[in-house]
Design a protein around this motif. Structure first.
Motif, PDB file in Angstrom:
ATOM      1  N   GLY A  69     -14.652  18.836 -30.729  1.00 52.35           N
ATOM      2  CA  GLY A  69     -13.732  17.798 -31.157  1.00 52.35           C
ATOM      3  C   GLY A  69     -13.746  16.569 -29.873  1.00 52.35           C
ATOM      4  O   GLY A  69     -14.714  16.514 -29.034  1.00 52.35           O
ATOM      5  N   GLU A  70     -12.682  15.845 -29.953  1.00 46.50           N
ATOM      6  CA  GLU A  70     -12.609  14.645 -28.930  1.00 46.50           C
ATOM      7  C   GLU A  70     -12.039  15.289 -27.834  1.00 46.50           C
ATOM      8  O   GLU A  70     -11.201  15.884 -27.616  1.00 46.50           O
ATOM      9  N   ALA A  71     -12.818  14.718 -26.724  1.00 48.40           N
ATOM     10  CA  ALA A  71     -12.495  15.307 -25.455  1.00 48.40           C
ATOM     11  C   ALA A  71     -11.139  14.053 -24.915  1.00 48.40           C
ATOM     12  O   ALA A  71     -11.009  13.213 -25.240  1.00 48.40           O
ATOM     13  N   GLU A  72     -10.562  14.802 -23.983  1.00 53.01           N
ATOM     14  CA  GLU A  72      -9.471  13.955 -23.261  1.00 53.01           C
ATOM     15  C   GLU A  72      -9.809  13.668 -21.694  1.00 53.01           C
ATOM     16  O   GLU A  72     -10.241  14.653 -21.058  1.00 53.01           O
ATOM     17  N   VAL A  73      -9.981  12.699 -21.446  1.00 57.04           N
ATOM     18  CA  VAL A  73     -10.731  12.108 -20.221  1.00 57.04           C
ATOM     19  C   VAL A  73      -9.766  11.144 -19.137  1.00 57.04           C
ATOM     20  O   VAL A  73      -9.167  10.469 -19.801  1.00 57.04           O
ATOM     21  N   GLN A  74      -9.860  11.595 -17.947  1.00 54.06           N
ATOM     22  CA  GLN A  74      -8.984  10.386 -17.076  1.00 54.06           C
ATOM     23  C   GLN A  74     -10.214   9.989 -16.410  1.00 54.06           C
ATOM     24  O   GLN A  74     -11.187  10.482 -15.723  1.00 54.06           O
ATOM     25  N   TYR A  75     -10.237   8.490 -16.413  1.00 50.33           N
ATOM     26  CA  TYR A  75     -11.301   7.640 -16.009  1.00 50.33           C
ATOM     27  C   TYR A  75     -11.144   7.139 -14.616  1.00 50.33           C
ATOM     28  O   TYR A  75      -9.828   6.622 -14.195  1.00 50.33           O
ATOM     29  N   PRO A  88     -11.653  19.780 -22.824  1.00 50.23           N
ATOM     30  CA  PRO A  88     -13.041  19.788 -23.028  1.00 50.23           C
ATOM     31  C   PRO A  88     -13.255  19.173 -24.421  1.00 50.23           C
ATOM     32  O   PRO A  88     -12.338  19.440 -25.283  1.00 50.23           O
ATOM     33  N   GLY A  89     -14.413  18.611 -24.938  1.00 48.30           N
ATOM     34  CA  GLY A  89     -14.828  18.060 -26.061  1.00 48.30           C
ATOM     35  C   GLY A  89     -16.338  17.601 -26.036  1.00 48.30           C
ATOM     36  O   GLY A  89     -16.817  17.403 -25.071  1.00 48.30           O
ATOM     37  N   ALA A  90     -16.638  17.012 -27.142  1.00 55.09           N
ATOM     38  CA  ALA A  90     -18.190  16.587 -27.434  1.00 55.09           C
ATOM     39  C   ALA A  90     -18.118  14.913 -27.146  1.00 55.09           C
ATOM     40  O   ALA A  90     -19.294  14.525 -26.612  1.00 55.09           O
ATOM     41  N   PHE A  91     -16.985  14.256 -27.279  1.00 58.96           N
ATOM     42  CA  PHE A  91     -16.988  12.980 -27.621  1.00 58.96           C
ATOM     43  C   PHE A  91     -15.717  12.235 -27.031  1.00 58.96           C
ATOM     44  O   PHE A  91     -14.559  12.888 -27.055  1.00 58.96           O
ATOM     45  N   VAL A  92     -15.664  11.049 -26.947  1.00 61.17           N
ATOM     46  CA  VAL A  92     -14.496   9.988 -26.670  1.00 61.17           C
ATOM     47  C   VAL A  92     -14.731   8.961 -27.771  1.00 61.17           C
ATOM     48  O   VAL A  92     -15.891   8.706 -28.039  1.00 61.17           O
ATOM     49  N   ARG A  93     -13.698   8.378 -28.121  1.00 58.06           N
ATOM     50  CA  ARG A  93     -13.828   7.133 -28.911  1.00 58.06           C
ATOM     51  C   ARG A  93     -13.786   5.802 -28.070  1.00 58.06           C
ATOM     52  O   ARG A  93     -13.048   5.736 -27.188  1.00 58.06           O
ATOM     53  N   CYS A  94     -14.649   4.839 -28.782  1.00 57.34           N
ATOM     54  CA  CYS A  94     -14.837   3.588 -28.158  1.00 57.34           C
ATOM     55  C   CYS A  94     -13.173   2.701 -28.553  1.00 57.34           C
ATOM     56  O   CYS A  94     -12.832   2.594 -29.607  1.00 57.34           O
ATOM     57  N   VAL A  99     -12.537  -0.135 -28.614  1.00 58.43           N
ATOM     58  CA  VAL A  99     -12.568  -1.562 -29.456  1.00 58.43           C
ATOM     59  C   VAL A  99     -13.132  -1.294 -30.632  1.00 58.43           C
ATOM     60  O   VAL A  99     -12.690  -1.841 -31.885  1.00 58.43           O
ATOM     61  N   THR A 100     -14.427  -0.461 -30.947  1.00 52.19           N
ATOM     62  CA  THR A 100     -14.885  -0.279 -32.019  1.00 52.19           C
ATOM     63  C   THR A 100     -14.554   1.000 -32.834  1.00 52.19           C
ATOM     64  O   THR A 100     -14.627   1.129 -33.972  1.00 52.19           O
ATOM     65  N   GLY A 101     -14.211   1.876 -32.065  1.00 48.46           N
ATOM     66  CA  GLY A 101     -13.687   2.995 -32.770  1.00 48.46           C
ATOM     67  C   GLY A 101     -14.870   4.343 -33.043  1.00 48.46           C
ATOM     68  O   GLY A 101     -14.477   5.237 -33.481  1.00 48.46           O
ATOM     69  N   VAL A 102     -16.084   3.859 -32.549  1.00 49.47           N
ATOM     70  CA  VAL A 102     -17.124   4.817 -32.772  1.00 49.47           C
ATOM     71  C   VAL A 102     -17.033   5.852 -31.522  1.00 49.47           C
ATOM     72  O   VAL A 102     -16.420   5.583 -30.548  1.00 49.47           O
ATOM     73  N   SER A 103     -17.557   7.329 -32.205  1.00 47.12           N
ATOM     74  CA  SER A 103     -17.605   7.995 -30.979  1.00 47.12           C
ATOM     75  C   SER A 103     -18.642   7.911 -30.149  1.00 47.12           C
ATOM     76  O   SER A 103     -19.745   7.539 -30.578  1.00 47.12           O
ATOM     77  N   LEU A 160     -20.033  12.370 -24.574  1.00 45.62           N
ATOM     78  CA  LEU A 160     -19.644  12.529 -23.237  1.00 45.62           C
ATOM     79  C   LEU A 160     -20.908  12.086 -22.310  1.00 45.62           C
ATOM     80  O   LEU A 160     -20.853  11.277 -21.324  1.00 45.62           O
ATOM     81  N   GLU A 161     -22.029  12.769 -22.669  1.00 46.35           N
ATOM     82  CA  GLU A 161     -23.193  12.422 -21.851  1.00 46.35           C
ATOM     83  C   GLU A 161     -23.934  10.804 -21.955  1.00 46.35           C
ATOM     84  O   GLU A 161     -24.624  10.515 -21.097  1.00 46.35           O
ATOM     85  N   ASP A 162     -23.379  10.157 -23.045  1.00 44.91           N
ATOM     86  CA  ASP A 162     -23.838   8.877 -23.116  1.00 44.91           C
ATOM     87  C   ASP A 162     -22.654   7.797 -22.823  1.00 44.91           C
ATOM     88  O   ASP A 162     -22.939   6.783 -22.835  1.00 44.91           O
ATOM     89  N   LEU A 163     -21.627   8.419 -22.023  1.00 41.61           N
ATOM     90  CA  LEU A 163     -20.609   7.448 -21.919  1.00 41.61           C
ATOM     91  C   LEU A 163     -21.088   6.641 -20.674  1.00 41.61           C
ATOM     92  O   LEU A 163     -21.045   7.366 -19.347  1.00 41.61           O
ATOM     93  N   ARG A 164     -21.052   5.413 -20.480  1.00 45.89           N
ATOM     94  CA  ARG A 164     -21.437   4.834 -19.335  1.00 45.89           C
ATOM     95  C   ARG A 164     -20.234   3.409 -19.057  1.00 45.89           C
ATOM     96  O   ARG A 164     -20.330   2.933 -17.735  1.00 45.89           O
TER      97      ARG A 164
END
Length: 73
Positions: free
Chosen positions: A12-18, A28-34, A36-40, A43-47
């Motif tokens: 599912g969606e991760a909760e992250v503190q930036y 823990p989760g596999a992704f976060v949402r943009c 602006v665009t809402g796309v998933s 986490l390993e691609d988050l830059r």
């Protein structure tokens, strides 16, 4: 489970503190949402993210798009 096996990651969606130059996984989760665009975003691609707004962005263009209205104020 032996110590070399990876724990299963929630799909599912991760909760992250930036943070500045880093991030902290709150839930823990596999992704976060943009923001602006809402796309998933995996986490390993988050830059790209904004510490003040606590938002993730899929690309530099998405971050610039988000900041445009803020800079015109």
């Amino acid at each position: 489970m032996n110590r070399y096996e990876r724990r299963p990651i929630s799909m599912g969606e991760a909760e992250v503190q930036y943070l500045d130059g880093d991030l902290r996984i709150i839930r823990p989760g596999a992704f976060v949402r943009c923001a602006v665009t809402g796309v998933s975003i995996a986490l390993e691609d988050l830059r790209y993210w904004n510490v003040d707004l606590q938002e993730a962005y899929a690309s530099p263009e998405a971050k610039l798009q988000r900041l445009q209205p803020l800079s015109k104020s």
